[in-house]
Motif scaffolding. Structure first.
Motif, mmCIF file in Angstrom:
data_model
loop_
_atom_site.group_PDB
_atom_site.id
_atom_site.type_symbol
_atom_site.label_atom_id
_atom_site.label_comp_id
_atom_site.label_asym_id
_atom_site.label_seq_id
_atom_site.Cartn_x
_atom_site.Cartn_y
_atom_site.Cartn_z
ATOM 1 N N ALA A 109 0.840 -0.975 0.200
ATOM 2 C CA ALA A 109 -0.274 -0.175 0.235
ATOM 3 C C ALA A 109 0.793 1.257 -0.504
ATOM 4 N N ASN A 110 2.041 1.139 0.718
ATOM 5 C CA ASN A 110 2.773 2.351 1.064
ATOM 6 C C ASN A 110 3.345 2.374 -0.490
ATOM 7 N N PHE A 111 3.867 1.489 -1.474
ATOM 8 C CA PHE A 111 4.469 1.576 -2.395
ATOM 9 C C PHE A 111 3.126 2.145 -3.725
ATOM 10 N N ILE B 36 11.371 -5.791 -4.931
ATOM 11 C CA ILE B 36 12.159 -5.250 -4.310
ATOM 12 C C ILE B 36 12.775 -3.613 -4.272
ATOM 13 N N ILE B 37 12.291 -2.729 -5.142
ATOM 14 C CA ILE B 37 11.813 -1.303 -4.897
ATOM 15 C C ILE B 37 10.732 -1.397 -3.345
ATOM 16 N N THR B 38 9.414 -2.136 -3.482
ATOM 17 C CA THR B 38 9.239 -2.165 -2.198
ATOM 18 C C THR B 38 9.730 -2.224 -1.143
ATOM 19 N N ALA B 39 10.156 -3.624 -1.778
ATOM 20 C CA ALA B 39 11.374 -3.715 0.343
ATOM 21 C C ALA B 39 12.600 -2.561 0.078
ATOM 22 N N HIS B 40 12.944 -1.757 -0.688
ATOM 23 C CA HIS B 40 13.930 -0.644 -0.134
ATOM 24 C C HIS B 40 12.938 0.041 0.450
ATOM 25 N N ILE B 41 12.246 1.111 -0.349
ATOM 26 C CA ILE B 41 11.238 2.205 0.276
ATOM 27 C C ILE B 41 10.499 1.674 1.930
ATOM 28 N N GLN B 42 10.734 0.487 2.372
ATOM 29 C CA GLN B 42 10.188 0.126 3.823
ATOM 30 C C GLN B 42 11.765 0.151 4.267
ATOM 31 N N SER B 43 12.410 -0.064 4.074
ATOM 32 C CA SER B 43 14.242 -0.083 4.630
ATOM 33 C C SER B 43 14.862 0.947 4.835
#
Length: 284
Positions: free
Chosen positions: A185-187, A277-284
């Motif tokens: 949802a954040n992505f 990968i982009i979604t995980a990067h945004i969360q990190s």
């Protein structure tokens, strides 16, 4: 410029300047031809240094790492003589129209356009007919340096688009479904904010150069792409000159009023991996 900006008929524009319709036509086409010849440098794919600025701005403003732009498309509505009327040009809203696909940078400048195709096509089909698609698939566009995320992997250059576009490693579309995780949802929220640049740019284009926002009366379909190109060039020249539209210039609420949103179901497996990968990067 009066003809392009107002969208008024040649007769009306001629009356305002005290000249005949044929004079308006000749002057308009001389202007269009000169712009095509001399102003094309205002619509080019960014050089490496400029692209790095664009990517930095997309990440700072929208949280999209290594994003190079946003894609969208709009219909240029027209009437056609009965002899030229064809289902090829009749779109889903039952209008005769020509498509314009654009890719915009962080300042809503057009950095790539594709036009001349019938409005009856889908957004995804138009994309696949464009030279931009062919360059991306051949590794000749969006091939710049990847952003290295130590925990999640490489994030290659990409653009963002709405659900009407297919998901590719170089084209990020939203997650779909009713039960998305918080990271998904954040992505989607960040991706949507970045994608809206394309819609806003097209609304500004049609509000500034209203010949594209009115029903074009029996245009020469071979010449109409030139009119569209020149309006896009003028749009960019305003931005390049750091000029501003007058406050009383009314922009349309949306560049394609009356058209329902398409939904492309194509999901490339490598595109899905890149989005995660982009979604995980945004969360990190």
């Amino acid at each position: 410029m009066r003809r392009l900006a107002s969208g008024d008929s040649q007769v009306s524009v001629g009356a305002a300047f005290g000249v005949g319709q044929s004079t308006v036509s000749q002057v308009t086409w001389r202007f269009i031809e000169s712009m095509e010849e001399r102003a094309r440098h205002h619509l080019v794919w960014p050089v490496l240094e400029r692209m790095e600025e664009i990517k930095a701005k997309f990440e700072a403003d929208y949280g999209m790492p290594n994003c190079c732009g946003a894609i969208d498309a709009t219909h240029i509505i027209m009437t056609l003589p009965a002899v030229e009327s064809s289902e090829d040009w009749c779109d889903l809203a039952k209008n005769y129209s020509m498509f314009l696909q654009v890719i915009v940078d962080d300042e809503m400048r057009f950095i790539d356009i594709c036009t001349g195709w019938p409005g009856s096509m889908t957004f995804s089909r138009l994309l696949k007919c464009s030279s931009f698609f062919k360059l991306c698939e051949a590794g000749k566009r969006l091939y710049g340096p990847a952003k290295v995320s130590a925990e999640n992997g490489e994030i290659k250059e990409f653009i963002v688009g709405d659900i009407c576009y297919p998901l590719f490693p170089w084209l990020m579309t939203p997650y779909e479904g009713g039960s998305l995780s918080a990271p998904m949802a954040n992505f989607n929220a960040k991706q949507k904010a970045a994608t809206m640049l394309g819609a806003r740019a097209l609304s500004r284009l049609k509000g500034s150069w209203r010949i594209l926002n009115k029903v074009m009366w029996r245009p020469d379909k071979n010449k109409l792409p030139s009119i569209i190109l020149v309006c896009c060039l003028l749009h960019n020249i305003i931005i390049d000159s750091k000029d501003e539209l007058l406050p009383d210039v009314q922009l349309p609420d949306h560049h394609d009023i009356g058209y329902s949103k398409e939904n492309c179901k194509h999901v490339d497996s490598n595109g899905k991996i890149m989005r995660d990968i982009i979604t995980a990067h945004i969360q990190s």
